[in-house]
Design a protein around this motif. Structure first.
Motif, PDB file in Angstrom:
ATOM      1  N   GLY B 212       0.802  -1.228   0.000  1.00 16.00           N
ATOM      2  CA  GLY B 212       0.000   0.000   0.000  1.00 16.00           C
ATOM      3  C   GLY B 212       0.826   1.265   0.000  1.00 16.00           C
ATOM      4  O   GLY B 212       2.055   1.237   0.005  1.00 16.00           O
ATOM      5  N   LYS B 213       0.107   2.394  -0.007  1.00 14.45           N
ATOM      6  CA  LYS B 213       0.745   3.700  -0.170  1.00 14.45           C
ATOM      7  C   LYS B 213       0.978   4.422   1.158  1.00 14.45           C
ATOM      8  O   LYS B 213       1.597   5.491   1.177  1.00 14.45           O
ATOM      9  CB  LYS B 213      -0.155   4.593  -1.043  1.00 14.45           C
ATOM     10  CG  LYS B 213      -0.399   4.081  -2.437  1.00 14.45           C
ATOM     11  CD  LYS B 213       0.674   4.586  -3.372  1.00 14.45           C
ATOM     12  CE  LYS B 213       0.374   4.177  -4.802  1.00 14.45           C
ATOM     13  NZ  LYS B 213       1.612   3.980  -5.552  1.00 14.45           N
ATOM     14  N   ASP B 214       0.430   3.895   2.259  1.00 12.20           N
ATOM     15  CA  ASP B 214       0.481   4.658   3.517  1.00 12.20           C
ATOM     16  C   ASP B 214       1.909   4.940   3.947  1.00 12.20           C
ATOM     17  O   ASP B 214       2.224   6.053   4.372  1.00 12.20           O
ATOM     18  CB  ASP B 214      -0.242   3.893   4.638  1.00 12.20           C
ATOM     19  CG  ASP B 214      -1.736   3.857   4.414  1.00 12.20           C
ATOM     20  OD1 ASP B 214      -2.199   4.615   3.531  1.00 12.20           O
ATOM     21  OD2 ASP B 214      -2.430   3.085   5.097  1.00 12.20           O
ATOM     22  N   TYR B 215       2.772   3.936   3.860  1.00  9.96           N
ATOM     23  CA  TYR B 215       4.154   4.118   4.324  1.00  9.96           C
ATOM     24  C   TYR B 215       4.913   5.147   3.475  1.00  9.96           C
ATOM     25  O   TYR B 215       5.455   6.110   4.024  1.00  9.96           O
ATOM     26  CB  TYR B 215       4.885   2.774   4.380  1.00  9.96           C
ATOM     27  CG  TYR B 215       6.371   2.930   4.546  1.00  9.96           C
ATOM     28  CD1 TYR B 215       6.909   3.451   5.725  1.00  9.96           C
ATOM     29  CD2 TYR B 215       7.244   2.597   3.521  1.00  9.96           C
ATOM     30  CE1 TYR B 215       8.279   3.633   5.868  1.00  9.96           C
ATOM     31  CE2 TYR B 215       8.609   2.761   3.653  1.00  9.96           C
ATOM     32  CZ  TYR B 215       9.124   3.281   4.820  1.00  9.96           C
ATOM     33  OH  TYR B 215      10.475   3.472   4.946  1.00  9.96           O
ATOM     34  N   PRO B 216       4.958   4.991   2.137  1.00  5.18           N
ATOM     35  CA  PRO B 216       5.694   6.014   1.371  1.00  5.18           C
ATOM     36  C   PRO B 216       5.110   7.415   1.538  1.00  5.18           C
ATOM     37  O   PRO B 216       5.843   8.399   1.537  1.00  5.18           O
ATOM     38  CB  PRO B 216       5.607   5.538  -0.084  1.00  5.18           C
ATOM     39  CG  PRO B 216       4.682   4.399  -0.109  1.00  5.18           C
ATOM     40  CD  PRO B 216       4.533   3.877   1.274  1.00  5.18           C
ATOM     41  N   ARG B 217       3.784   7.515   1.710  1.00  5.39           N
ATOM     42  CA  ARG B 217       3.174   8.840   1.915  1.00  5.39           C
ATOM     43  C   ARG B 217       3.659   9.454   3.226  1.00  5.39           C
ATOM     44  O   ARG B 217       4.015  10.630   3.285  1.00  5.39           O
ATOM     45  CB  ARG B 217       1.643   8.715   1.967  1.00  5.39           C
ATOM     46  CG  ARG B 217       1.015   8.827   0.617  1.00  5.39           C
ATOM     47  CD  ARG B 217      -0.482   9.136   0.742  1.00  5.39           C
ATOM     48  NE  ARG B 217      -1.131   8.709  -0.480  1.00  5.39           N
ATOM     49  CZ  ARG B 217      -2.059   7.775  -0.556  1.00  5.39           C
ATOM     50  NH1 ARG B 217      -2.503   7.180   0.535  1.00  5.39           N
ATOM     51  NH2 ARG B 217      -2.568   7.439  -1.718  1.00  5.39           N
ATOM     52  N   LEU B 218       3.664   8.645   4.272  1.00  5.26           N
ATOM     53  CA  LEU B 218       4.102   9.175   5.576  1.00  5.26           C
ATOM     54  C   LEU B 218       5.593   9.527   5.529  1.00  5.26           C
ATOM     55  O   LEU B 218       6.016  10.553   6.064  1.00  5.26           O
ATOM     56  CB  LEU B 218       3.815   8.148   6.685  1.00  5.26           C
ATOM     57  CG  LEU B 218       4.156   8.600   8.105  1.00  5.26           C
ATOM     58  CD1 LEU B 218       3.402   9.873   8.483  1.00  5.26           C
ATOM     59  CD2 LEU B 218       3.845   7.493   9.119  1.00  5.26           C
ATOM     60  N   PHE B 219       6.370   8.684   4.872  1.00  3.27           N
ATOM     61  CA  PHE B 219       7.807   8.977   4.741  1.00  3.27           C
ATOM     62  C   PHE B 219       7.998  10.332   4.068  1.00  3.27           C
ATOM     63  O   PHE B 219       8.776  11.173   4.526  1.00  3.27           O
ATOM     64  CB  PHE B 219       8.507   7.882   3.915  1.00  3.27           C
ATOM     65  CG  PHE B 219      10.002   8.055   3.863  1.00  3.27           C
ATOM     66  CD1 PHE B 219      10.833   7.253   4.625  1.00  3.27           C
ATOM     67  CD2 PHE B 219      10.589   9.036   3.055  1.00  3.27           C
ATOM     68  CE1 PHE B 219      12.214   7.420   4.588  1.00  3.27           C
ATOM     69  CE2 PHE B 219      11.961   9.214   3.023  1.00  3.27           C
ATOM     70  CZ  PHE B 219      12.774   8.404   3.789  1.00  3.27           C
ATOM     71  N   GLU B 220       7.263  10.540   2.981  1.00  4.97           N
ATOM     72  CA  GLU B 220       7.403  11.787   2.227  1.00  4.97           C
ATOM     73  C   GLU B 220       7.066  12.990   3.109  1.00  4.97           C
ATOM     74  O   GLU B 220       7.741  14.014   3.101  1.00  4.97           O
ATOM     75  CB  GLU B 220       6.489  11.721   0.997  1.00  4.97           C
ATOM     76  CG  GLU B 220       6.948  12.568  -0.163  1.00  4.97           C
ATOM     77  CD  GLU B 220       6.536  14.017  -0.026  1.00  4.97           C
ATOM     78  OE1 GLU B 220       5.512  14.262   0.638  1.00  4.97           O
ATOM     79  OE2 GLU B 220       7.260  14.901  -0.537  1.00  4.97           O
ATOM     80  N   SER B 221       6.022  12.817   3.919  1.00  2.51           N
ATOM     81  CA  SER B 221       5.600  13.907   4.805  1.00  2.51           C
ATOM     82  C   SER B 221       6.663  14.201   5.869  1.00  2.51           C
ATOM     83  O   SER B 221       6.985  15.357   6.143  1.00  2.51           O
ATOM     84  CB  SER B 221       4.263  13.507   5.439  1.00  2.51           C
ATOM     85  OG  SER B 221       4.043  14.208   6.610  1.00  2.51           O
TER      86      SER B 221
END
Lengths: 147, 582
Positions: B212-221
């Motif tokens: 899923g996308k949750d981890y890369p999204r949080l990393f980016e943030s």
């Protein structure tokens, strides 16, 4: 068509953010190896860093060496990879003159796809996506890339 | 790799063999500082001295190491040659990511190698190699050879000791990847006692990520917060040396063994002076885009012709304080020369600088003589200090051997304890006042980073003991959790409890995310219980008279306030562990 180049690598601080981003976003791994760009110190930390990265050859020796068509020539330089066709022979890595292809323990190859997802994670703007436009002068491009 | 337990490599250096061990406790102590204490309780011997071969040397990372930016540090835990009690020391470099990618949560080294050795570990590698030919070599020489001898350039971490560690000095640090250190409390002496010249950690593993996308999204943030805001600017720009001029202006920079707290000569050693004249470049710990490591150069003319060699030397606020203001050295290049010698000897720079400052004043006052120092130590004379550093590292006579065990050990023998600038160990570079002195003297690591005493001094003018101690206790609990992740404490402004919970949850540590408060308290208590079990009594820590003689921007230091703070903080530490009497 764009390719990834490293025109300002003298600025590199060795944070590995580019490799980690490639592994995370392109290959869905936590890794600093399974990435199209990998950073190493050149002769110890006191002499700075170098990037192992595809120079976007055209024609690409790795594509020529691939016996199954998993690697094919990318327009503008570099390769398009179809992993489902790969038999893990490692010929691509052998053929690469600049050690830009990483083989994991199973023989799976990792090479830069020139997608540019690593670029925004570099804190010192070492990396750049270079627009090749319609320029036919492949030789000139290669010279700029390796300069 | 996300696991609900700890995967620990336990190596017996006497046998050269290791065992991968599954250690429970992830949801209780998280990793890092908590894991270090947990493993010391499992493998350490509280009733045996620090150099008993069975004592463990532990390196622990945390659940978020490598998964998020600035989760880039490693906790070393051991019984310290400095005070023969449980100790922690922290470092970055590539050590944390190398341990992550070697697929361990911690390394535990027990036993004593039969020959001077290098330990090499990786995800598919374990080897203890005889390197007797490296014994005696300094940090630079041994580093060059180790890089040539072992594979993994760029994705490995090389930990090594210099002559000071080989001498089992209590002031010996462990050099990490040339520019970082497990500096404090004698970790280098522990390696020396184990006959261990170097540890090479090869980070050659990789792991699948969560779907899923949750981890890369949080990393980016998180990455954006850390780099696109000005929050990290001070570490990136001048770096910690920005503090030098600020503290001097505040009358809070220790000068010449803390005989003064400000000096107009600060302009020669300010962060600005270093950046403008001596800064070559920056470097970063692996996994950190900030790049706070500032590297200057030390240049030596070795012939009358214009023939030079140069070395690259990292600098920070603490090394500048310890070899600059504290020794009265007011030229940035003289400081870099001195730092280079300290680096090559493998000494902890803060301990060495502060110890030599005491020796200089003791010589001035006639407490000791040239028969002890062998050199005419004089504030500002950096050339003489360079030689004194070598004497200290090699322990060339009884005086230097004693001094290398701690300034108060030498003072106990020769006198001069009143002006020994020791707060649990040689002081950090902040003379901000009563709360800081209390926090370093009683802090678990005796580090200015244990809690934010120096910040409290600057923020709150009132002398409210309860408020100050409440602040220290709360800050310590919160920092214990951060150093169990293991975050760089420079990121503490970004990694709020809420953000840490989000990070833990997205990688699969939901139970930790839901219990940060309780886990923080558990870790805080466990660390203190471990320290106390090895002999620490917070009521017995002496704060030397010199600290009560200073004047800061707030006026003369209040000795009574300092004493009440110390007693109250000591009582609260004992209450926390259930050892308070009455």
């Amino acid at each position: 068509m764009k390719i990834l180049i490293t025109p300002r690598l003298e600025r590199c601080i060795g944070c590995h953010s580019c490799s980690l981003a490639c592994a995370r976003l392109v290959h869905h791994r936590l890794s600093w190896d399974m990435a199209g760009i990998r950073i190493a110190s050149s002769g110890g930390l006191s002499t700075g860093f170098e990037a192992r990265i595809c120079l976007a050859c055209d024609p690409a020796p790795c594509a020529a060496a691939c016996p199954t068509g998993a690697y094919s020539q990318r327009r503008g330089g570099g390769v398009v990879v179809r992993k489902n066709l790969c038999i893990r022979c490692g010929e691509c890595a052998q053929a690469c003159p600049v050690d830009a292809i990483y083989l994991d323990i199973t023989g799976e190859p990792f090479v830069c796809l020139h997608c540019g997802q690593c670029v925004p994670y570099c804190p010192h703007d070492c990396l750049e996506m270079k627009d090749l436009g319609g320029a036919p002068a492949q030789q000139d491009e290669a010279q700029e890339v390796t300069a | 790799m996300i696991r609900d337990y700890f995967r620990v490599l336990v190596v017996d250096l006497a046998l050269g063999k290791g065992k991968v061990t599954k250690v429970p406790g992830r949801d209780e102590v998280a990793g890092g500082s908590g894991l270090g204490a947990l493993l010391f309780n499992r493998y350490g011997k509280t009733d045996r001295p620090w150099d008993d071969p069975e004592q463990p040397l532990i390196f622990a990372i945390g659940p978020l190491t490598g998964y998020f930016p600035l989760m880039s540090k490693t906790v070393a835990a051991f019984k310290s040659p400095y005070h023969d009690q449980y100790a922690e020391s922290h470092a970055g470099g590539r050590s944390a990511l190398a341990i992550r990618f070697a697929d361990y949560d911690a390394l535990v080294l027990t036993g004593r190698a039969t020959r001077p050795s290098a330990l090499v570990v990786g995800s598919r590698h374990l080897e203890l190699k005889d390197v007797h030919y490296l014994w005696g070599l300094d940090i630079q020489e041994s580093g060059k050879l180790l890089r040539r001898m072992f594979k993994g350039s760029g994705h490995r971490s090389i930990l090594r000791i210099g002559p000071a560690g080989e001498q089992k000095s209590a002031m010996a640090g462990i050099n990490v990847d040339t520019y970082r250190h497990f500096g404090r409390l004698g970790g280098g002496g522990v390696m020396g006692a184990k006959n261990l010249k170097a540890i090479v950690i090869i980070g050659d593993g990789s792991f699948p990520l969560m779907e899923g996308k949750d981890y890369p999204r949080l990393f980016e943030s998180v990455h954006r917060k850390l780099t696109a805001t000005d929050m990290m600017q001070k570490y990136h720009n001048l770096g910690t040396p920005a503090n030098v001029a600020i503290l001097n202006e505040l009358q809070a920079l220790p000068w010449r063994n803390l005989q003064a707290t400000t000096d107009p000569e600060v302009h020669g050693i300010s962060g600005e002076r270093f950046a403008e004249t001596a800064l070559l470049r920056n470097a970063a710990c692996a996994g950190c885009p900030v790049g706070c490591i500032h590297i200057g150069f030390s240049r030596e003319r070795f012939q009358t012709d214009y023939r030079y060699f140069y070395r690259q030397v990292s600098y920070d606020h603490e090394p500048i304080f310890a070899t600059g203001s504290m020794l009265g050295v007011t030229d940035c290049f003289a400081i870099l020369d001195l730092l280079d010698v300290i680096e090559q000897m493998g000494l902890d720079v803060m301990s060495a600088g502060v110890a030599l400052a005491w020796a200089t004043e003791a010589l001035e006052k006639g407490v000791i003589s040239a028969a002890e120092t062998l050199l005419p130590l004089r504030f500002g004379d950096h050339n003489t200090y360079e030689q004194a550093v070598r004497y200290l590292a090699y322990g060339v006579n009884e005086f230097y051997r004693l001094l290398a065990q701690g300034t108060l050990k030498a003072a106990a023998h020769y006198g001069g304890a009143d002006f020994a600038c020791v707060l649990g160990q040689e002081m950090a570079g902040y003379a901000t006042g009563e709360v800081f002195f209390t926090s370093q003297a009683l802090g678990l690591r005796h580090s200015h980073l244990d809690s934010a005493g120096y910040a409290y001094d600057q923020k709150y003018p009132e002398k409210d003991v309860t408020k100050a101690v409440d602040f220290l206790m709360a800050e310590e609990a919160s920092r214990s959790f951060l150093t169990s992740m293991v975050a760089c404490l420079f990121a503490r402004g970004v990694y709020s409890e809420e953000l840490l919970a989000d990070c833990l949850r997205v990688v699969g540590y939901g139970a930790l995310a839901d219990n940060i408060d309780a886990v923080s308290r558990t870790i805080q208590k466990l660390r203190w219980q471990t320290r106390l079990a090895t002999g620490f009594d917070p009521h017995r820590v002496a704060i030397p008279k010199r600290f009560t003689e200073i004047t800061t921007w707030k006026g003369k230091l209040d000795a009574e306030f300092l004493s009440t703070l110390q007693n109250t903080y000591a009582r609260r530490i004992l209450e926390l562990t259930g050892e308070a009497k009455g």
